[in-house]
Design a protein around this motif. Structure first.
Motif, short mmCIF file in Angstrom:
data_model
loop_
_atom_site.label_atom_id
_atom_site.label_comp_id
_atom_site.label_asym_id
_atom_site.label_seq_id
_atom_site.Cartn_x
_atom_site.Cartn_y
_atom_site.Cartn_z
N ALA A 2 46.40 26.71 37.09
CA ALA A 2 46.29 25.33 36.63
C ALA A 2 44.99 25.14 35.85
N TYR A 3 45.02 24.22 34.95
CA TYR A 3 43.84 23.89 34.15
C TYR A 3 42.72 23.36 35.04
N GLN A 4 41.52 23.83 34.81
CA GLN A 4 40.33 23.34 35.49
C GLN A 4 39.30 22.98 34.42
N PRO A 5 38.79 21.76 34.43
CA PRO A 5 37.78 21.39 33.44
C PRO A 5 36.48 22.16 33.67
N MET A 6 35.73 22.33 32.61
CA MET A 6 34.46 23.01 32.69
C MET A 6 33.46 22.16 33.47
N THR A 7 32.73 22.81 34.37
CA THR A 7 31.65 22.15 35.10
C THR A 7 30.32 22.56 34.46
N LEU A 8 29.23 21.95 34.89
CA LEU A 8 27.92 22.37 34.40
C LEU A 8 27.60 23.79 34.83
N VAL A 9 28.12 24.21 35.98
CA VAL A 9 27.95 25.60 36.42
C VAL A 9 28.63 26.54 35.43
N ASP A 10 29.85 26.19 35.03
CA ASP A 10 30.57 27.00 34.04
C ASP A 10 29.82 27.02 32.71
N LEU A 11 29.33 25.86 32.31
CA LEU A 11 28.60 25.76 31.05
C LEU A 11 27.35 26.64 31.09
N ALA A 12 26.62 26.62 32.17
CA ALA A 12 25.42 27.45 32.30
C ALA A 12 25.77 28.93 32.16
N GLY A 13 26.88 29.33 32.74
CA GLY A 13 27.32 30.73 32.61
C GLY A 13 27.59 31.09 31.16
N ARG A 14 28.24 30.21 30.45
CA ARG A 14 28.53 30.46 29.03
C ARG A 14 27.24 30.52 28.22
N LEU A 15 26.31 29.61 28.51
CA LEU A 15 25.05 29.59 27.78
C LEU A 15 24.24 30.86 28.03
N SER A 16 24.27 31.35 29.26
CA SER A 16 23.48 32.54 29.59
C SER A 16 24.03 33.81 28.93
N ARG A 17 25.30 33.79 28.60
CA ARG A 17 25.91 34.97 27.96
C ARG A 17 25.87 34.91 26.44
N GLN A 18 25.39 33.80 25.88
CA GLN A 18 25.44 33.61 24.43
C GLN A 18 24.03 33.40 23.87
N PRO A 19 23.52 34.35 23.08
CA PRO A 19 22.18 34.18 22.51
C PRO A 19 22.14 33.27 21.27
N ASP A 20 23.26 33.08 20.60
CA ASP A 20 23.31 32.31 19.37
C ASP A 20 23.30 30.81 19.68
N ALA A 21 22.28 30.10 19.20
CA ALA A 21 22.14 28.67 19.49
C ALA A 21 23.31 27.85 18.96
N LYS A 22 23.85 28.22 17.81
CA LYS A 22 24.99 27.46 17.27
C LYS A 22 26.19 27.55 18.19
N ILE A 23 26.44 28.73 18.73
CA ILE A 23 27.56 28.89 19.66
C ILE A 23 27.25 28.16 20.97
N ARG A 24 26.00 28.20 21.39
CA ARG A 24 25.62 27.46 22.61
C ARG A 24 25.93 25.98 22.46
N TRP A 25 25.59 25.41 21.30
CA TRP A 25 25.90 23.99 21.08
C TRP A 25 27.39 23.74 21.09
N LYS A 26 28.17 24.67 20.59
CA LYS A 26 29.63 24.51 20.64
C LYS A 26 30.12 24.47 22.08
N HIS A 27 29.51 25.27 22.94
CA HIS A 27 29.87 25.22 24.36
C HIS A 27 29.50 23.88 24.98
N VAL A 28 28.33 23.35 24.62
CA VAL A 28 27.92 22.03 25.13
C VAL A 28 28.93 20.97 24.68
N TRP A 29 29.30 21.01 23.43
CA TRP A 29 30.25 20.02 22.91
C TRP A 29 31.63 20.19 23.54
N GLU A 30 32.01 21.44 23.82
CA GLU A 30 33.29 21.67 24.50
C GLU A 30 33.24 21.07 25.91
#
Length: 126
Positions: A2-30
């Motif tokens: 089932a679909y689960q919305p992204m939490t801040l914990v999930d977002l932090a994981g994505r940010l930690s794996r992505q060095p590119d700031a532009k992609i990081r902002w895309k994760h924040v907006w997502e």
């Protein structure tokens, strides 16, 4: 699954794996987009658990400012974990002078309190 919305914990994981700031902002907006689609009574649950550190203090504090900002919109107090995350030196994510000026005028209170200066319009752009 089932679909689960992204939490801040999930977002932090994505940010930690992505060095590119532009992609990081895309994760924040997502995250913000998924947050907006959640029913109001479920939104606070996405903010409560403390996200792990991302490896960059600026982004760690941005998560705290975001949690506090969104909690205030729900007329709730910020999560306890968010209170201690504050930058000693203000961070202006945009290098453009015009965006910095806009951030000085339009940064939400929660972001100012934590030392992150971006315009509320940047959050609405998501």
């Amino acid at each position: 699954m089932a679909y689960q919305p992204m939490t801040l914990v999930d977002l932090a994981g994505r940010l930690s794996r992505q060095p590119d700031a532009k992609i990081r902002w895309k994760h924040v907006w997502e995250f913000l987009e998924e947050y907006r689609w959640e029913p109001a009574d479920k939104r606070a649950d996405l903010l409560l658990q403390e996200p792990p550190m991302t490896g960059d203090a600026r982004w760690d504090v941005l998560l705290a400012a975001l949690a506090e900002h969104l909690a205030a919109q729900l007329d709730r107090s910020p999560p306890d974990w968010a209170r201690s995350r504050v930058l000693a030196t203000p961070w202006f994510p945009s290098p453009l002078p015009s965006k910095r000026m806009e951030a000085l005028v339009w940064a939400p209170a929660a972001f100012r309190k934590h030392g992150v200066y971006l315009s509320v319009r940047d959050l609405d752009a998501a």
